[in-house]
Structure formats: C-alpha cells, structure tokens
Design a protein around this motif. Structure first.
Motif, mmCIF file in Angstrom:
data_model
loop_
_atom_site.group_PDB
_atom_site.id
_atom_site.type_symbol
_atom_site.label_atom_id
_atom_site.label_comp_id
_atom_site.label_asym_id
_atom_site.label_seq_id
_atom_site.Cartn_x
_atom_site.Cartn_y
_atom_site.Cartn_z
ATOM 1 N N ALA A 138 50.203 38.625 29.254
ATOM 2 C CA ALA A 138 49.653 38.209 30.543
ATOM 3 C C ALA A 138 49.543 39.388 31.506
ATOM 4 N N VAL A 139 50.578 40.222 31.530
ATOM 5 C CA VAL A 139 50.555 41.419 32.386
ATOM 6 C C VAL A 139 49.414 42.341 31.956
ATOM 7 N N LEU A 140 49.301 42.569 30.665
ATOM 8 C CA LEU A 140 48.271 43.479 30.154
ATOM 9 C C LEU A 140 46.861 42.945 30.389
ATOM 10 N N ASN A 141 46.697 41.632 30.346
ATOM 11 C CA ASN A 141 45.381 41.056 30.617
ATOM 12 C C ASN A 141 44.892 41.410 32.017
ATOM 13 N N VAL A 142 45.804 41.431 32.972
ATOM 14 C CA VAL A 142 45.435 41.827 34.334
ATOM 15 C C VAL A 142 45.156 43.319 34.392
ATOM 16 N N LYS A 143 46.069 44.125 33.869
ATOM 17 C CA LYS A 143 45.948 45.571 34.014
ATOM 18 C C LYS A 143 44.767 46.143 33.231
ATOM 19 N N LEU A 144 44.429 45.515 32.107
ATOM 20 C CA LEU A 144 43.306 46.012 31.310
ATOM 21 C C LEU A 144 41.984 45.911 32.068
ATOM 22 N N LYS A 145 41.878 44.946 32.973
ATOM 23 C CA LYS A 145 40.643 44.796 33.754
ATOM 24 C C LYS A 145 40.372 46.024 34.625
ATOM 25 N N LEU A 178 55.025 53.500 39.093
ATOM 26 C CA LEU A 178 54.839 52.134 38.595
ATOM 27 C C LEU A 178 54.943 51.101 39.716
ATOM 28 N N GLN A 179 55.771 51.402 40.714
ATOM 29 C CA GLN A 179 55.931 50.473 41.829
ATOM 30 C C GLN A 179 54.625 50.304 42.587
ATOM 31 N N TYR A 180 53.949 51.416 42.842
ATOM 32 C CA TYR A 180 52.686 51.350 43.577
ATOM 33 C C TYR A 180 51.632 50.585 42.782
ATOM 34 N N GLN A 181 51.601 50.815 41.475
ATOM 35 C CA GLN A 181 50.627 50.117 40.653
ATOM 36 C C GLN A 181 50.875 48.604 40.685
ATOM 37 N N HIS A 182 52.148 48.221 40.636
ATOM 38 C CA HIS A 182 52.447 46.787 40.707
ATOM 39 C C HIS A 182 51.975 46.204 42.041
ATOM 40 N N GLU A 183 52.199 46.946 43.114
ATOM 41 C CA GLU A 183 51.783 46.453 44.426
ATOM 42 C C GLU A 183 50.271 46.281 44.519
ATOM 43 N N LEU A 184 49.520 47.117 43.812
ATOM 44 C CA LEU A 184 48.062 47.009 43.820
ATOM 45 C C LEU A 184 47.594 45.686 43.239
ATOM 46 N N TYR A 185 48.254 45.261 42.164
ATOM 47 C CA TYR A 185 47.799 44.084 41.423
ATOM 48 C C TYR A 185 48.829 42.955 41.447
ATOM 49 N N ASN A 186 49.777 43.005 42.390
ATOM 50 C CA ASN A 186 50.930 42.109 42.288
ATOM 51 C C ASN A 186 50.566 40.640 42.333
ATOM 52 N N ASN A 187 49.580 40.255 43.135
ATOM 53 C CA ASN A 187 49.238 38.831 43.213
ATOM 54 C C ASN A 187 48.744 38.305 41.869
ATOM 55 N N GLU A 188 47.847 39.072 41.236
ATOM 56 C CA GLU A 188 47.311 38.649 39.944
ATOM 57 C C GLU A 188 48.383 38.663 38.857
ATOM 58 N N ILE A 189 49.178 39.718 38.837
ATOM 59 C CA ILE A 189 50.185 39.852 37.788
ATOM 60 C C ILE A 189 51.271 38.790 37.918
ATOM 61 N N GLU A 190 51.755 38.594 39.122
ATOM 62 C CA GLU A 190 52.829 37.612 39.308
ATOM 63 C C GLU A 190 52.334 36.195 39.026
ATOM 64 N N GLU A 191 51.089 35.906 39.386
ATOM 65 C CA GLU A 191 50.534 34.594 39.078
ATOM 66 C C GLU A 191 50.380 34.419 37.567
ATOM 67 N N ALA A 192 49.976 35.490 36.877
ATOM 68 C CA ALA A 192 49.830 35.413 35.417
ATOM 69 C C ALA A 192 51.180 35.173 34.744
ATOM 70 N N ILE A 193 52.228 35.842 35.251
ATOM 71 C CA ILE A 193 53.574 35.634 34.697
ATOM 72 C C ILE A 193 54.054 34.220 34.970
ATOM 73 N N LEU A 194 53.854 33.754 36.190
ATOM 74 C CA LEU A 194 54.269 32.393 36.543
ATOM 75 C C LEU A 194 53.529 31.350 35.715
#
Length: 363
Positions: A237-244, A8-24
């Motif tokens: 918000a997290v799922l919106n990024v990952k679903l893409k 899960l850590q690696y997956q977060h790193e792949l999309y971290n900019n998009e996911i963290e911006e979506a959470i913020l």
C-alpha cells in the motif's frame, strides 16, 4: 546547520495523507497478507519497468534467494559476482550451498569488471550476478554476451537501482531475473522490508510465485521447497502511493547529482562518481573517493553533515568468507576503493543551499 542524509521524514510529510489513508485501508479490511494492494503494486511495477512479470517479495535479500532457487542453483554450483557490494549479494549464494566466485571491479563505475569475468568461468559456473552499485547498472551488453557464449544465467542485483537504465531499458528488464529492494532508504522505499523480482520468462515467474509461498502450487500442496517470502499488504500500500511520484523523484535525484558534480568538479583531491554513457543511475548514493576519509568524516559530522561508507570492507576479506581462501591483495581495486569511498547526503530534496554548504566544507 544540520543536513538529513536520506530525508525520509520529509518525504513522508509530502505524501502523508495518501500513505496513511492507504495503510488505514489495509487495517480496516484486515487483509494483511496478499491483499489486493499487492496485485495492484505488481501490475504497476510491470508497467513501470516493461518487464512482463513483477513478483513482490519480503526483501531484496529474499529476492536474490528466490531468483537462485528458481534457476535451480545447488550446492557445489559457482556464481560469479563482485566483492564490492552489500553482503546479501554473496551471502545468498553461500546460503544455498553454492560458491561465490569474486571478480574485481571497474575503477570508474565500481561495478564488476567485465574483462575479468571469463577467466573465472569453470564447468561449475551456473550464473553471473552483476550488481548495479549506487544505482548504476553494470555493462549488461558485455555480460549478456559472456553469458550467451557460456550458457550462463544472469541475475541482476538491482537493490540500489530501481528505475535506472542501460541502453534505454530499465535494469529490471534485463538478464534472466532482476531483483530489487524496497528497504526504506532505497530510492523507492517502503516502511519496512520489501523487494521484488522481475523476469520475462513465464515459467520462472510462475515458479517464483510458488517459491515465495513455501513452494505451494495450491493451498497446502507443495511442488517445491520454498520460503515465506511474501510482501506484506501494508508495504504494498505504501509503495502504491510512492510509485506514483517516483519518476519525479528520480528526476530530482538526477538534478541533485548534477549539482553536486558541478559544485565539486574543481576539487582535485576528490574522485567524483562516473556514469557510463550507455547507462542512467537511480542515484541511490552519491559516493566520492577521498584519501583522508576518516578525518574528513569526523570534520563533516562536527558541522552537521552526515556521511556513510558503502562499503568499508570488501567481501573477500570478511570473516564469514574466510573459507573461500581469498587474501588481501586478490582484488586490489575493490580494496583501494573500500578505503576511500564516502557517500554524501543523497535524496530528492537536498537544496542548493545544502549542496553549497557541503561543497564548501568538503576540503
């Protein structure tokens, strides 16, 4: 060498900019409950699955509860399902006062044995809950025929199988209601608890939307007894990024499964996963059967290979279901499989080197 089971850590790193911006963005807007991200997610889930209605909710467990409440499952009703699954499948039946009626599994797919369903149907039977175990749908063609012949409803427990298919349709678009989980370790996971229900029935969809907000048909006016079952906006918000990126992840999971199978197929003492020709799997797990599971798990752990057991005790032997009156030997295939099953590390990012290492040590 140390291998990560779900990575899960690696997956977060792949999309971290998009996911963290979506959470913020959710935090900045302070729209934490039923924000616009929730509606965006539900529309995307409908587009992905082909189901007319996708309703997000607080967990895969609550998805099952919402489905049964929508179908008016009452105390005294019976629901047929499998004993070889996570407890939520049957726990939710019991929670609503209904009775779980177990049917043994098919030895190849580990899903419910459709040839044994009809003998368990009684006048109290209201529904069948097939489980899409490890990511593969059950034989929905046979189950739908049985349900039609006996006027029963079908709720699919697709907690592990989002994105899988049967006869070319996603299992989110089969049965009367299909459910899934977005628990972090699922193929499509959020950053906490989350789930969804799917249906093509407008009345059921409307009812489940109301049930998830305490049965409200308008604010502070309650048509039904419901639950607090909403999905948090942050999780949406997290799922919106990952679903893409999910189709790519599914494809990578399939590649990992193929590589595992090719690497392990000559080992005679291991039973490999089987996927029916009519189905595709989301590969939530890559689970093998071995005779010496405990000692093998210990050995693998010592060389940096994590494993898991899904599941070590079938539900009919669990203490909480003693009242149902089942005993050891009632569902022999489930009992044998539960003693032999072992899940290997499974995620989209396992390397060829990892698979080679695991295969070499798996003797």
């Amino acid at each position: 060498m140390k291998i990560d089971f779900a990575n899960l850590q690696y997956q977060h790193e792949l999309y971290n900019n998009e996911i963290e911006e979506a959470i913020l963005n959710v935090a900045r807007n302070c729209n934490f409950i039923m924000g616009s991200e929730v509606q965006e997610l539900e529309k995307s889930l409908e587009d992905f699955t082909g189901a007319k209605y996708a309703i997000s909710c607080s967990s895969g467990t609550d998805a099952l509860i919402l489905a049964m409440m929508a179908l008016d499952i009452k105390p005294g009703d019976e629901i047929i399902t499998t004993p070889f699954t996570f407890i939520a499948t049957a726990e939710t039946i019991a929670l609503l006062g209904a009775t779980p009626v177990f049917v043994d599994i098919d030895e190849k797919t580990y899903n419910i044995d459709t040839s044994k369903i009809e003998e368990k149907i009684t006048p109290k039977t209201k529904a069948i809950i097939p489980v899409s175990l490890y990511g593969q749908p059950a034989d929905m063609e046979a189950i739908q025929t049985i349900a039609d012949n006996h006027n029963l409803k079908i709720i699919i427990d697709g907690a592990q199988s989002f994105g899988s298919t049967f006869n070319g349709k996603t299992d989110s678009n089969l049965g009367d209601i299909s459910t899934t989980s977005f628990f972090p370790a699922k193929p499509l996971g959020c950053y906490g608890d989350g789930g969804a229900v799917f249906t093509n029935d407008e009345k059921l969809a409307t009812k489940m939307k109301q049930l998830r907000v305490h049965g409200q048909n308008e604010r502070y006016y309650h048509k039904y007894i419901g639950i607090g079952g909403r999905l948090d906006t942050i999780q949406a918000a997290v799922l919106n990024v990952k679903l893409k990126y999910y189709k790519k992840d599914l494809s990578l999971r399939q590649e990992v499964a193929v590589k595992y199978t090719k690497s392990l197929e000559k080992k005679n003492d291991i039973v490999l996963p089987y996927v029916d020709d009519k189905a595709t799997s989301a590969w939530a797990q890559y689970s093998v059967r071995v005779k010496n599971r405990d000692s093998l798990q210990t050995k693998l752990k010592e060389v940096g290979i994590p494993t898991a057991v899904h599941y070590p005790m079938p539900l009919h032997l669990q203490e909480c279901f003693e009242y149902l009156g089942y005993k050891k030997g009632d569902f022999p295939i489930s009992e044998v499989v539960s003693n032999e099953i072992m899940s290997l590390p499974m995620n989209p990012y396992i390397s060829n080197e990892d698979i080679s290492y695991i295969s070499k040590e798996l003797i």
